[in-house]
Design a protein around this motif. Structure first.
Motif, PDB file in Angstrom:
ATOM      1  N   THR A   1       0.866  -1.179   0.000  1.00 37.05           N
ATOM      2  CA  THR A   1       0.000   0.000   0.000  1.00 37.05           C
ATOM      3  C   THR A   1       0.897   1.221   0.000  1.00 37.05           C
ATOM      4  OG1 THR A   1      -1.628  -1.224   1.310  1.00 37.05           O
ATOM      5  CG2 THR A   1      -1.900   1.169   1.168  1.00 37.05           C
ATOM      6  N   VAL A   2       0.847   1.997  -1.078  1.00 36.51           N
ATOM      7  CA  VAL A   2       1.825   3.053  -1.316  1.00 36.51           C
ATOM      8  C   VAL A   2       1.119   4.367  -1.670  1.00 36.51           C
ATOM      9  CG1 VAL A   2       3.695   1.510  -2.023  1.00 36.51           C
ATOM     10  CG2 VAL A   2       1.996   2.257  -3.709  1.00 36.51           C
ATOM     11  N   ALA A   3       1.891   5.456  -1.633  1.00 36.55           N
ATOM     12  CA  ALA A   3       1.349   6.758  -2.017  1.00 36.55           C
ATOM     13  C   ALA A   3       2.486   7.648  -2.483  1.00 36.55           C
ATOM     14  CB  ALA A   3       0.617   7.404  -0.841  1.00 36.55           C
ATOM     15  N   GLY A   4       2.150   8.595  -3.358  1.00 36.71           N
ATOM     16  CA  GLY A   4       3.168   9.528  -3.841  1.00 36.71           C
ATOM     17  C   GLY A   4       2.614  10.426  -4.930  1.00 36.71           C
ATOM     18  N   ARG A   5       3.504  11.208  -5.530  1.00 34.85           N
ATOM     19  CA  ARG A   5       3.113  12.155  -6.582  1.00 34.85           C
ATOM     20  C   ARG A   5       3.350  11.539  -7.956  1.00 34.85           C
ATOM     21  NH1 ARG A   5       2.477  17.596  -6.386  1.00 34.85           N
ATOM     22  NH2 ARG A   5       3.568  17.753  -4.381  1.00 34.85           N
ATOM     23  N   MET A   6       2.343  11.600  -8.822  1.00 31.87           N
ATOM     24  CA  MET A   6       2.475  11.054 -10.166  1.00 31.87           C
ATOM     25  C   MET A   6       3.325  12.007 -11.003  1.00 31.87           C
ATOM     26  SD  MET A   6      -0.391   9.473 -12.721  1.00 31.87           S
ATOM     27  CE  MET A   6      -1.408  10.948 -12.842  1.00 31.87           C
ATOM     28  N   MET A   7       4.457  11.496 -11.515  1.00 33.60           N
ATOM     29  CA  MET A   7       5.402  12.298 -12.270  1.00 33.60           C
ATOM     30  C   MET A   7       5.330  12.038 -13.770  1.00 33.60           C
ATOM     31  SD  MET A   7       6.744  14.034  -9.858  1.00 33.60           S
ATOM     32  CE  MET A   7       8.016  14.854 -10.784  1.00 33.60           C
ATOM     33  N   LEU A   8       4.800  10.893 -14.162  1.00 29.67           N
ATOM     34  CA  LEU A   8       4.732  10.533 -15.577  1.00 29.67           C
ATOM     35  C   LEU A   8       3.530   9.616 -15.774  1.00 29.67           C
ATOM     36  CD1 LEU A   8       6.336  10.807 -18.272  1.00 29.67           C
ATOM     37  CD2 LEU A   8       7.431   8.642 -17.712  1.00 29.67           C
TER      38      LEU A   8
END
Length: 505
Positions: A70-77
């Protein structure tokens, strides 16, 4: 040419406004669901940890183990390819590729993914696998939009190249530029290593006031403010020195402070109105002990942070592993500007005329020692590339340093120069209260003659010395300049997260 740039800037602004309008429309639609900007998502895994745990396993093994994350972050591409797509997402530990498809997520969720934008913060649940090319990836089962990016990022992975925007919008710089992000991670390690080294050498970390009733501890012009409740003017500190030495009088024999100083002076590649210094004091040390310790400290930090004592800075190879050179200001002048003679350096009239010729005229009230130091700054300082201690400064420009027993016209003081700039300043502390009182009075006279960087008379500090300050050595190290050196940064603004700048137009 200038007209074309204006047209291009106007077009870029129009395009950005159009993108922002589209994203605000998406945000409005998201709000209608009643679940915009949720705060109930629980991230359980970081990309760096995932790579460490499973990055070396082959595709077949991963397929058989089916690890769910289960992960999270900013979409860069984002690469949309019909029924299946790829996205690259970044968290604080690195990036990870997502594989998204209608078959895995369901057609409705997959359609929703297609509406997401670069820069959006997304949470996901999925299974670890490796692609045919061997890239560790996450096969996404569930996806949630956690925070909408209304403003567009710089174009894909080309990075952010406008330096002024990098300084003004550091948040965007950190999102887009790996080099900048790594520089500030390294700066954090530098500070951490310094602190650990000091504590390991039995120094106690302390905190002293930022607001001073009397500015002291350095020759600098302070910022002035007013305290309403006490109805008194106060000054942002220019140095913690006098407070730290009060603590030594009180019995704390080894102290250090890592914190901000503020000086109301010019802004350039080496100066910022607020900057970080580490000052430290040790009883029964002389300036020679402080030089040995400072050399060892900087060498240790360089090796711990970069893995080597050899630093590559702006095309120069600087060796922190070799013993640092030591020379007087006069020796440095004669070595780096051999056109001068000893007789000329002894001639006050010559020094005044030469400094005037070099465009650095000095006020009438300064003496020969200050004139020689001014000439050093003009003709030798920039040439001190390898670490060099300049020692034995004139008394008249060292109001807090102990005079030499062998020559009372000079002090037991040093400044460390690396890559042509001052990095540290230290000395055997002046602990004679009557001598210190006389030095303060001389500074007050200089201030009366118009020297706005001269020190004030601090009666309480003299009182503290009258209780007895043990023989003590002190030193201050400019953390920002040392961080510039270890991160190959050409400007101090590159190592300050939020440097001071003029207001935007």
């Amino acid at each position: 040419m200038a007209e074309n740039k204006v047209v291009e800037a106007a077009q870029a602004a129009e395009d950005e406004n159009h993108i922002i309008a589209e994203r605000r429309a998406k945000l409005a639609k998201w709000r209608e669901t009643g679940h915009a900007y949720p705060n109930d998502f629980v991230r359980k895994d970081l990309f760096g940890d995932i790579r460490e745990k499973w990055g070396e396993l082959d595709a077949e093994t991963l397929e058989g183990q089916a690890h769910t994350v289960t992960v999270a972050g900013r979409m860069m591409l984002k690469r949309v390819m019909g029924k299946a797509s790829f996205a690259t997402v970044r968290d604080c530990t690195g990036t990870m590729q997502y594989f998204l498809s209608a078959a895995e997520m369901g057609s409705e969720a997959y359609a929703e993914f297609k509406t997401l934008d670069i820069g959006d913060i997304i949470g996901a649940e999925g299974v670890i696998f490796k692609t045919h090319r061997g890239e560790l990836s996450i096969r996404v089962k569930k996806l949630r939009l956690l925070s909408k990016a209304i403003r567009p990022l710089a174009e894909k992975f080309k990075g952010l190249s406008d330096q002024e925007i990098c300084y003004r919008q550091r948040y965007l710089d950190l999102i887009m530029n790996d080099e900048s992000r790594e520089r500030f991670i390294k700066r954090s390690k530098i500070v951490s290593e310094i602190r650990s080294f000091m504590i390991a050498n039995r120094f106690m970390e302390v905190e002293t006031p930022m607001l001073h009733p009397i500015p002291g501890g350095a020759n600098a012009k302070p910022f002035i403010t007013h305290h309403n409740a006490l109805d008194m003017d106060m000054y942002l500190r220019i140095a913690p020195e006098l407070y730290l030495k009060r603590l030594v009088v009180g019995g704390f024999e080894r102290v250090f402070e890592l914190n901000r100083n503020f000086r109301n002076e010019g802004v350039d590649v080496r100066h910022n109105p607020e900057f970080t210094m580490m000052e430290f004091y040790a009883t029964y040390w002389t300036y020679k002990d402080q030089m040995d310790f400072t050399e060892g400290l900087l060498r240790h930090v360089a090796e711990a942070v970069t893995g080597s004592s050899l630093v590559h800075y702006q095309g120069m190879d600087i060796d922190l592993g070799k013993p640092f050179a030591r020379m007087t200001p006069r020796e440095a002048i004669l070595k780096n500007a051999p056109q001068y003679t000893v007789e000329q350096l002894d001639d006050e009239a010559f020094l005044r005329n030469e400094l005037k010729r070099l465009g650095a005229p000095q006020p009438d009230y300064v003496g020969r020692g200050a004139l020689e130091m001014a000439l050093f700054e003009e003709v030798a300082e920039a040439k001190l590339v390898q670490p060099t201690f300049i020692i034995d400064y004139p008394v008249e420009i060292s109001p807090l340093a102990r005079a030499s027993d062998a020559d009372p016209s000079i002090t037991e003081r040093f400044e460390l120069y690396i890559a042509g700039r001052e990095t540290a300043n230290g000395f055997s502390e002046l602990n004679d209260p009557e001598d210190q009182a006389a030095r303060f009075k001389a500074q007050a006279d200089a201030k009366a003659h118009g020297d706005d960087e001269a020190m004030y008379y601090d009666a309480d500090y003299i009182r503290a010395l009258e209780f007895g300050l043990p023989p003590t050595g002190g030193c201050g190290i400019g953390i920002d300049r040392f961080a510039m050196l270890l991160t190959d940064a050409p400007s101090i603004r590159d190592v300050l997260l939020f440097p001071h700048m003029r207001p935007e137009a």
